[in-house]
Design a protein around this motif. Sequence first.
Motif, PDB file in Angstrom:
ATOM      1  N   PRO A  95       0.809  -1.229   0.000  1.00 13.59           N
ATOM      2  CA  PRO A  95       0.000   0.000   0.000  1.00 13.59           C
ATOM      3  C   PRO A  95       0.839   1.274   0.000  1.00 13.59           C
ATOM      4  CG  PRO A  95      -0.067  -1.088   2.146  1.00 13.59           C
ATOM      5  CD  PRO A  95       0.599  -2.040   1.205  1.00 13.59           C
ATOM      6  N   THR A  96       0.217   2.349  -0.472  1.00 10.62           N
ATOM      7  CA  THR A  96       0.897   3.642  -0.549  1.00 10.62           C
ATOM      8  C   THR A  96       0.661   4.451   0.722  1.00 10.62           C
ATOM      9  OG1 THR A  96      -1.054   4.611  -1.607  1.00 10.62           O
ATOM     10  CG2 THR A  96       0.678   3.761  -3.054  1.00 10.62           C
ATOM     11  N   ARG A  97       1.629   5.334   1.016  1.00 10.77           N
ATOM     12  CA  ARG A  97       1.497   6.301   2.106  1.00 10.77           C
ATOM     13  C   ARG A  97       2.309   7.542   1.741  1.00 10.77           C
ATOM     14  NH1 ARG A  97       2.919   1.970   4.998  1.00 10.77           N
ATOM     15  NH2 ARG A  97       4.904   2.877   5.616  1.00 10.77           N
ATOM     16  N   LEU A  98       1.696   8.695   1.859  1.00 10.66           N
ATOM     17  CA  LEU A  98       2.405   9.959   1.646  1.00 10.66           C
ATOM     18  C   LEU A  98       2.775  10.496   3.019  1.00 10.66           C
ATOM     19  CD1 LEU A  98       3.373  12.054  -0.406  1.00 10.66           C
ATOM     20  CD2 LEU A  98       1.157  13.188  -0.188  1.00 10.66           C
ATOM     21  N   GLN A  99       4.023  10.317   3.409  1.00 13.69           N
ATOM     22  CA  GLN A  99       4.433  10.631   4.771  1.00 13.69           C
ATOM     23  C   GLN A  99       5.898  11.054   4.785  1.00 13.69           C
ATOM     24  OE1 GLN A  99       4.041   6.774   6.746  1.00 13.69           O
ATOM     25  NE2 GLN A  99       6.125   6.250   6.180  1.00 13.69           N
ATOM     26  N   GLY A 100       6.372  11.479   5.952  1.00 11.23           N
ATOM     27  CA  GLY A 100       7.780  11.784   6.144  1.00 11.23           C
ATOM     28  C   GLY A 100       8.308  12.776   5.131  1.00 11.23           C
ATOM     29  N   GLY A 101       9.521  12.509   4.627  1.00 11.70           N
ATOM     30  CA  GLY A 101      10.155  13.408   3.683  1.00 11.70           C
ATOM     31  C   GLY A 101       9.369  13.580   2.408  1.00 11.70           C
ATOM     32  N   SER A 102       8.678  12.537   1.960  1.00 14.97           N
ATOM     33  CA  SER A 102       7.890  12.639   0.730  1.00 14.97           C
ATOM     34  C   SER A 102       6.762  13.649   0.884  1.00 14.97           C
ATOM     35  CB  SER A 102       7.320  11.265   0.360  1.00 14.97           C
ATOM     36  OG  SER A 102       8.355  10.350   0.083  1.00 14.97           O
ATOM     37  N   ARG A 103       6.118  13.650   2.030  1.00 15.65           N
ATOM     38  CA  ARG A 103       5.042  14.609   2.272  1.00 15.65           C
ATOM     39  C   ARG A 103       5.603  16.008   2.484  1.00 15.65           C
ATOM     40  NH1 ARG A 103      -0.117  13.288   3.810  1.00 15.65           N
ATOM     41  NH2 ARG A 103      -1.444  15.049   4.406  1.00 15.65           N
ATOM     42  N   GLU A 104       6.663  16.099   3.264  1.00 11.31           N
ATOM     43  CA  GLU A 104       7.243  17.408   3.561  1.00 11.31           C
ATOM     44  C   GLU A 104       7.805  18.088   2.325  1.00 11.31           C
ATOM     45  OE1 GLU A 104       8.939  18.916   7.265  1.00 11.31           O
ATOM     46  OE2 GLU A 104       9.498  16.826   7.616  1.00 11.31           O
ATOM     47  N   LEU A 105       8.213  17.303   1.320  1.00 14.67           N
ATOM     48  CA  LEU A 105       8.677  17.900   0.071  1.00 14.67           C
ATOM     49  C   LEU A 105       7.607  18.839  -0.486  1.00 14.67           C
ATOM     50  CD1 LEU A 105      10.545  18.129  -2.421  1.00 14.67           C
ATOM     51  CD2 LEU A 105       9.512  16.026  -3.284  1.00 14.67           C
ATOM     52  N   PHE A 106       6.354  18.416  -0.438  1.00 15.38           N
ATOM     53  CA  PHE A 106       5.280  19.232  -1.001  1.00 15.38           C
ATOM     54  C   PHE A 106       4.889  20.384  -0.087  1.00 15.38           C
ATOM     55  CE2 PHE A 106       4.586  15.016  -3.016  1.00 15.38           C
ATOM     56  CZ  PHE A 106       4.905  15.407  -4.304  1.00 15.38           C
ATOM     57  N   THR A 107       4.981  20.176   1.228  1.00 15.99           N
ATOM     58  CA  THR A 107       4.628  21.269   2.129  1.00 15.99           C
ATOM     59  C   THR A 107       5.716  22.339   2.166  1.00 15.99           C
ATOM     60  OG1 THR A 107       5.541  20.071   4.047  1.00 15.99           O
ATOM     61  CG2 THR A 107       3.199  19.772   3.559  1.00 15.99           C
ATOM     62  N   ARG A 108       6.957  21.956   1.832  1.00 13.03           N
ATOM     63  CA  ARG A 108       8.061  22.923   1.811  1.00 13.03           C
ATOM     64  C   ARG A 108       8.167  23.650   0.472  1.00 13.03           C
ATOM     65  NH1 ARG A 108      11.684  23.796   6.436  1.00 13.03           N
ATOM     66  NH2 ARG A 108      10.969  22.228   7.926  1.00 13.03           N
ATOM     67  N   VAL A 109       7.963  22.924  -0.620  1.00 17.37           N
ATOM     68  CA  VAL A 109       8.147  23.499  -1.949  1.00 17.37           C
ATOM     69  C   VAL A 109       6.817  23.951  -2.540  1.00 17.37           C
ATOM     70  CG1 VAL A 109       9.069  23.057  -4.264  1.00 17.37           C
ATOM     71  CG2 VAL A 109      10.192  22.061  -2.283  1.00 17.37           C
ATOM     72  N   GLY A 110       5.717  23.396  -2.058  1.00 17.26           N
ATOM     73  CA  GLY A 110       4.400  23.757  -2.569  1.00 17.26           C
ATOM     74  C   GLY A 110       4.124  25.249  -2.594  1.00 17.26           C
ATOM     75  N   PRO A 111       4.501  26.007  -1.541  1.00 18.23           N
ATOM     76  CA  PRO A 111       4.220  27.442  -1.556  1.00 18.23           C
ATOM     77  C   PRO A 111       4.904  28.204  -2.677  1.00 18.23           C
ATOM     78  CG  PRO A 111       4.657  26.700   0.680  1.00 18.23           C
ATOM     79  CD  PRO A 111       5.001  25.563  -0.227  1.00 18.23           C
ATOM     80  N   GLU A 112       5.915  27.609  -3.314  1.00 15.77           N
ATOM     81  CA  GLU A 112       6.632  28.281  -4.403  1.00 15.77           C
ATOM     82  C   GLU A 112       5.996  28.004  -5.765  1.00 15.77           C
ATOM     83  OE1 GLU A 112       8.928  30.022  -2.890  1.00 15.77           O
ATOM     84  OE2 GLU A 112       8.728  28.867  -1.017  1.00 15.77           O
ATOM     85  N   MET A 113       4.916  27.250  -5.796  1.00 19.57           N
ATOM     86  CA  MET A 113       4.270  26.854  -7.046  1.00 19.57           C
ATOM     87  C   MET A 113       3.205  27.852  -7.470  1.00 19.57           C
ATOM     88  SD  MET A 113       3.752  22.769  -6.300  1.00 19.57           S
ATOM     89  CE  MET A 113       5.144  21.667  -6.065  1.00 19.57           C
ATOM     90  N   PRO A 114       2.748  27.776  -8.727  1.00 17.75           N
ATOM     91  CA  PRO A 114       1.610  28.591  -9.163  1.00 17.75           C
ATOM     92  C   PRO A 114       0.364  28.268  -8.337  1.00 17.75           C
ATOM     93  CG  PRO A 114       2.743  27.603 -11.044  1.00 17.75           C
ATOM     94  CD  PRO A 114       3.321  26.968  -9.822  1.00 17.75           C
TER      95      PRO A 114
END
Length: 488
Positions: free
Chosen positions: A283-302
């Motif tokens: 099964p899949t899980r979006l957690q740890g570094g994989s999740r934080e990648l989006f919360t850290r870089v997400g604000p820089e996106m359109p």
Amino acid sequence: MPMKRLLLSMALGVSVLAVVLVARTLTFKSRQVVPEEATALTVDAQALASRLSGALRLKTVAASEGVPADAEAFAALHAYLAEHFPRVHAELKREVVGAHSLLYTWQGTDASLRPMMLLGHLDVVPVTPGTEGAWAHPPFDGVVADGFVWGRGSLDDKGSVLAQLEAVEALLAAGEKPRRTVLLAFGADEEVGGREGAVVIAKRLQERGVRLESVLDEGGVIMSGTVPGVSAPVALVGTSEKGFVSVVLSVKGEGGHSSMPPPSTAVGVLARAVSRLEAAPMPTRLQGGSRELFTRVGPEMPFGMRLLFANLWLTEPLVVRRLTASPTTNAAVRTTTAVTVFEGGVKDNVLPASARAVVNFRILPGDSVEGVLSHVRATVDDSRVEVGTLDFQSEPSPVSPTDSESWRELERSLRQVFPDVLVSPYLNVAATDSRHFVGLSDNVYRFFPAHLRREDLARIHGKDERIAVTAYADAVRFYAQYLRNAAR
């Protein structure tokens, strides 16, 4: 009337949801730090490149099954380091661990502070026989040309080792002294598991009662174009790494002549078992570094993509579905299944007396070796298939924090040396020596400060391994600044 009220309620609900989504997106602000200006460090990039090229000429190929490491090559590298980093070898305590690994201690002025550690490894992977001629420059000639240092180990991992030593040598030349003790640990068998290098070094430190403040090893790099919607380069710092286990599936058959086959041969039974495993990924899980990648870089996106990542509480299933569509990103959200060996049969008209397959699993943090074995047994669900493992296996590492002082010093150092780079945690999908030190520190990070292009990733363990002269000089600057910040 009831239908009208229902429609009005639904419209109101949609409106409220839209407001919540937009509000969360508007408050999804950048988390990138704005540090003070770094202390300048002047380096001679060509001299740095020349010293690295000399180290690349020494063929410190890792030992492999039936092929021992070349003791003379490792001894020559030790001598080379002593010659070219005289201050390091005059002022730091140096220990040879095992046959070829090195541990340096730069004693700090405040014994109450926990030591910090920089990791690297001296061994390199071999070059596939017969492919040397396909390289732009011979893999062990250490050629400096066209703005690059070419050769096996330039990226993995002599580039890191030499850059760390260059940084310490430069700080010593400037008369700097750390408050926090600094350890430099360079294993000689990372490429084959680190059991005689990093494992022994970690055990020695544990026996001495050492508790480390932080560990920084190879891992992520600075990449451009890796995160959709983000034009700025991103420094991917591994806050955890996947574990691994190779599961062996074995089936025994009767043998005999192929003219009188049973309903299913050993190969057929095994093939169905393998097919079941491939059809039923973990099964899949979006957690740890994989999740934080989006919360850290997400604000820089359109805006549209910010809306997606600012609202993972709602959009996570969609994000995960997109991630699993690519092998590269699928590896970040699940324990992966890879059938790597399939053996059975000796002749076209002879029934196979046995069949064997090896399935390699790269284990997501939160899963375990035992969990993988349980998944395999339940999925195969065939008493004729024996399930075992190869000896060498590793549990996934814990996820290191991104709210600790150690993380903040690492992040600050990166932004000082690379001010245009976004810093983000991520999940390291490959194994490093750092996993042997997770019992000595909560703050274990995996990052090599080199700016690479996507196509450069294939050069690691591949042909035409190289590092840009300017990128290597920046790596030296980073290590020096990081030591100034974290060991101050």
